[in-house]
Scaffold this motif. Sequence first.
Motif, PDB file in Angstrom:
ATOM      1  N   THR A 216     -81.558  64.624  52.766  1.00 14.44           N
ATOM      2  CA  THR A 216     -80.151  64.163  52.508  1.00 14.44           C
ATOM      3  C   THR A 216     -79.862  63.131  53.553  1.00 14.44           C
ATOM      4  O   THR A 216     -79.009  62.199  53.304  1.00 14.44           O
ATOM      5  CB  THR A 216     -79.348  65.579  53.163  1.00 14.44           C
ATOM      6  OG1 THR A 216     -79.617  66.505  52.151  1.00 14.44           O
ATOM      7  CG2 THR A 216     -77.736  65.195  52.556  1.00 14.44           C
ATOM      8  N   GLU A 217     -80.643  63.253  54.870  1.00 10.06           N
ATOM      9  CA  GLU A 217     -80.395  62.095  55.631  1.00 10.06           C
ATOM     10  C   GLU A 217     -80.718  60.869  55.405  1.00 10.06           C
ATOM     11  O   GLU A 217     -80.107  59.847  55.784  1.00 10.06           O
ATOM     12  CB  GLU A 217     -80.993  62.554  57.170  1.00 10.06           C
ATOM     13  CG  GLU A 217     -80.301  63.772  57.816  1.00 10.06           C
ATOM     14  CD  GLU A 217     -80.901  65.298  57.156  1.00 10.06           C
ATOM     15  OE1 GLU A 217     -80.785  66.081  57.941  1.00 10.06           O
ATOM     16  OE2 GLU A 217     -81.469  65.167  56.163  1.00 10.06           O
ATOM     17  N   THR A 218     -82.094  60.855  54.864  1.00  5.23           N
ATOM     18  CA  THR A 218     -82.847  59.428  54.507  1.00  5.23           C
ATOM     19  C   THR A 218     -82.507  58.992  53.183  1.00  5.23           C
ATOM     20  O   THR A 218     -82.597  57.582  53.173  1.00  5.23           O
ATOM     21  CB  THR A 218     -84.231  59.722  55.044  1.00  5.23           C
ATOM     22  OG1 THR A 218     -84.943  60.594  53.847  1.00  5.23           O
ATOM     23  CG2 THR A 218     -84.578  60.351  56.194  1.00  5.23           C
ATOM     24  N   GLY A 219     -82.067  59.820  52.213  1.00 12.23           N
ATOM     25  CA  GLY A 219     -82.168  59.217  50.818  1.00 12.23           C
ATOM     26  C   GLY A 219     -83.507  59.286  50.577  1.00 12.23           C
ATOM     27  O   GLY A 219     -84.514  60.106  51.175  1.00 12.23           O
ATOM     28  N   GLY A 220     -84.033  58.831  49.510  1.00 11.73           N
ATOM     29  CA  GLY A 220     -85.402  58.689  48.806  1.00 11.73           C
ATOM     30  C   GLY A 220     -86.286  58.021  49.811  1.00 11.73           C
ATOM     31  O   GLY A 220     -85.948  57.040  50.409  1.00 11.73           O
ATOM     32  N   ALA A 256     -80.877  55.199  54.549  1.00 11.75           N
ATOM     33  CA  ALA A 256     -80.783  56.168  55.815  1.00 11.75           C
ATOM     34  C   ALA A 256     -79.597  55.475  56.743  1.00 11.75           C
ATOM     35  O   ALA A 256     -79.304  56.118  57.842  1.00 11.75           O
ATOM     36  CB  ALA A 256     -81.957  56.320  56.439  1.00 11.75           C
ATOM     37  N   GLY A 257     -79.247  54.252  56.437  1.00 12.01           N
ATOM     38  CA  GLY A 257     -78.376  53.521  57.377  1.00 12.01           C
ATOM     39  C   GLY A 257     -79.220  53.170  58.500  1.00 12.01           C
ATOM     40  O   GLY A 257     -78.618  52.939  59.775  1.00 12.01           O
ATOM     41  N   GLY A 258     -80.526  53.224  58.611  1.00 10.13           N
ATOM     42  CA  GLY A 258     -81.168  52.659  59.883  1.00 10.13           C
ATOM     43  C   GLY A 258     -82.583  53.340  59.842  1.00 10.13           C
ATOM     44  O   GLY A 258     -83.100  53.451  58.751  1.00 10.13           O
ATOM     45  N   THR A 259     -83.064  53.647  61.029  1.00  7.72           N
ATOM     46  CA  THR A 259     -84.359  54.266  61.202  1.00  7.72           C
ATOM     47  C   THR A 259     -83.971  55.733  61.775  1.00  7.72           C
ATOM     48  O   THR A 259     -83.205  56.370  62.346  1.00  7.72           O
ATOM     49  CB  THR A 259     -84.967  53.485  62.381  1.00  7.72           C
ATOM     50  OG1 THR A 259     -85.183  52.271  62.138  1.00  7.72           O
ATOM     51  CG2 THR A 259     -86.331  54.339  62.818  1.00  7.72           C
ATOM     52  N   HIS A 260     -84.749  56.449  60.834  1.00  4.16           N
ATOM     53  CA  HIS A 260     -84.978  58.142  61.066  1.00  4.16           C
ATOM     54  C   HIS A 260     -86.210  58.589  61.433  1.00  4.16           C
ATOM     55  O   HIS A 260     -87.225  58.293  60.848  1.00  4.16           O
ATOM     56  CB  HIS A 260     -84.289  58.723  59.835  1.00  4.16           C
ATOM     57  CG  HIS A 260     -84.080  60.032  59.744  1.00  4.16           C
ATOM     58  ND1 HIS A 260     -82.967  60.694  60.196  1.00  4.16           N
ATOM     59  CD2 HIS A 260     -84.860  60.780  59.468  1.00  4.16           C
ATOM     60  CE1 HIS A 260     -83.117  62.129  60.163  1.00  4.16           C
ATOM     61  NE2 HIS A 260     -84.182  62.282  59.807  1.00  4.16           N
ATOM     62  N   TYR A 261     -86.202  59.394  62.387  1.00  2.00           N
ATOM     63  CA  TYR A 261     -87.281  60.233  62.885  1.00  2.00           C
ATOM     64  C   TYR A 261     -87.402  61.594  62.335  1.00  2.00           C
ATOM     65  O   TYR A 261     -86.598  62.135  62.586  1.00  2.00           O
ATOM     66  CB  TYR A 261     -87.205  60.071  64.383  1.00  2.00           C
ATOM     67  CG  TYR A 261     -87.827  58.768  64.973  1.00  2.00           C
ATOM     68  CD1 TYR A 261     -89.064  58.601  65.374  1.00  2.00           C
ATOM     69  CD2 TYR A 261     -86.415  57.885  65.244  1.00  2.00           C
ATOM     70  CE1 TYR A 261     -88.777  57.012  66.079  1.00  2.00           C
ATOM     71  CE2 TYR A 261     -86.795  56.644  65.840  1.00  2.00           C
ATOM     72  CZ  TYR A 261     -88.025  56.441  66.089  1.00  2.00           C
ATOM     73  OH  TYR A 261     -88.200  55.083  66.853  1.00  2.00           O
ATOM     74  N   SER A 262     -88.313  61.858  61.334  1.00  3.51           N
ATOM     75  CA  SER A 262     -88.363  62.957  60.725  1.00  3.51           C
ATOM     76  C   SER A 262     -89.447  64.047  61.362  1.00  3.51           C
ATOM     77  O   SER A 262     -90.109  63.815  62.245  1.00  3.51           O
ATOM     78  CB  SER A 262     -88.793  62.872  59.449  1.00  3.51           C
ATOM     79  OG  SER A 262     -90.175  62.448  59.243  1.00  3.51           O
ATOM     80  N   GLN A 263     -89.475  64.886  60.739  1.00  5.60           N
ATOM     81  CA  GLN A 263     -90.299  66.314  61.163  1.00  5.60           C
ATOM     82  C   GLN A 263     -91.500  66.630  60.231  1.00  5.60           C
ATOM     83  O   GLN A 263     -92.264  67.556  60.174  1.00  5.60           O
ATOM     84  CB  GLN A 263     -89.667  67.655  61.225  1.00  5.60           C
ATOM     85  CG  GLN A 263     -88.539  67.743  62.544  1.00  5.60           C
ATOM     86  CD  GLN A 263     -89.295  67.728  63.724  1.00  5.60           C
ATOM     87  OE1 GLN A 263     -90.102  68.676  63.900  1.00  5.60           O
ATOM     88  NE2 GLN A 263     -88.966  66.891  64.517  1.00  5.60           N
TER      89      GLN A 263
END
Length: 393
Positions: A216-220, A256-263
């Motif tokens: 949900t946060e990042t999209g595809g 994602a509207g930018g950079t996202h750090y995932s788990q």
Amino acid sequence: MRAVNALGLDLVLLPNHQPKTIDAHQGQFDLILTDVLDFPTINKQVLFIELTDTYSQAYQPVFGWQASNIVMYTSGSTGEPKAIHKRLSQLIEEVDALGELFCPTDAGSAVISTVSHQHIYGLLFRILWPLRSGQAFCRENIEFQEQLKELRCSDKSFSSYTLISSPAFLKHLQQGDGALAELSHVFSSGGPLSVKHAAKARDILGCRVTEVLGSTETGGIAWRQQKVGSVLWQPLPGVKVDICDAGNLVVTSPYAGGTHYSQDKIELHENGLFDHKGRADRIVKVAEKRLSLAELEAFAEQSFLVKEAAAVLVTRGRRECVGLAVSLSPEGHRLLLEQGRRHCNLEINSYLITRFERVLLPRFFRYCDCIPVNSQGKRVQTALNALFLEKEE
């Protein structure tokens, strides 16, 4: 709906429409749009919209709302649902990229789905994509695998179907379920398919499954079509993937509207391809030894006794150990009926010990018809944990 949006209102998609969910989120919305006549009575205005056709066609004015916000919620599989705000323009940009990459639409085809529109995958693939492309889509979910073979018998209006689904649905396909469905494309998201289940779905449905990784946060984020010896993920157009020092996936994306750090743990290969190694938050310590619960599940599912498995960390007093919820194969069911739970536990552990140290083997087992999942096909962690609250041992 055009008049409602003209008021400048945001659109809120709750995780589901159960009464307790609606009650818990009353402070997040002012008006309810629904096609359910017996909608639960709450202290909010309810606008009923009558929908009569099984299949809906494109409604292009929705794409004039691109300044609108859409509020979605994470699945809640690891805790309380979290609100995620998206601009409709972000979602439309992603839909357009998906259309250019996959191009699954063709004249006379329709979209059917086994997942809810109340999460980003379902919203993008089963609603916004067909709206954007002018393709018909079915308003009702496919609930059972057997319904696939009935499609061509009940409705001859369409030459083929695109199926929007999840691993939870595809894993339980049986021979003959897709014989008459004439599926031209199959998409899956919500979790990875094993090579075995991907091959089985391809054989039954008649086309290779396209898996989509995202949140949900990042999209595809990425996609793949599994073949023997090839399980790597390819980033979606416009998405850049990298790896941080801890070995986790880093996503830079307009969706994602930018950079996202995932788990998500990954192994990065050439040309941006990567291998998904499971979730960092599913690496646990048992007796000071590290264990990947995802790896344990995947190996358990290779046993001829097991159809599906879900591992959890169970606390008994000060001790932490592994619990395994198991949906048995027909052979496993026979063993359980003939030899009992204890013997079945021992047989599964005798298989697992060929890969894992004894201290990491499941101490508690729960046998169920299917692993609990939500409307998106994702496992519900709270429901899994609840299976191990009662002391059946």
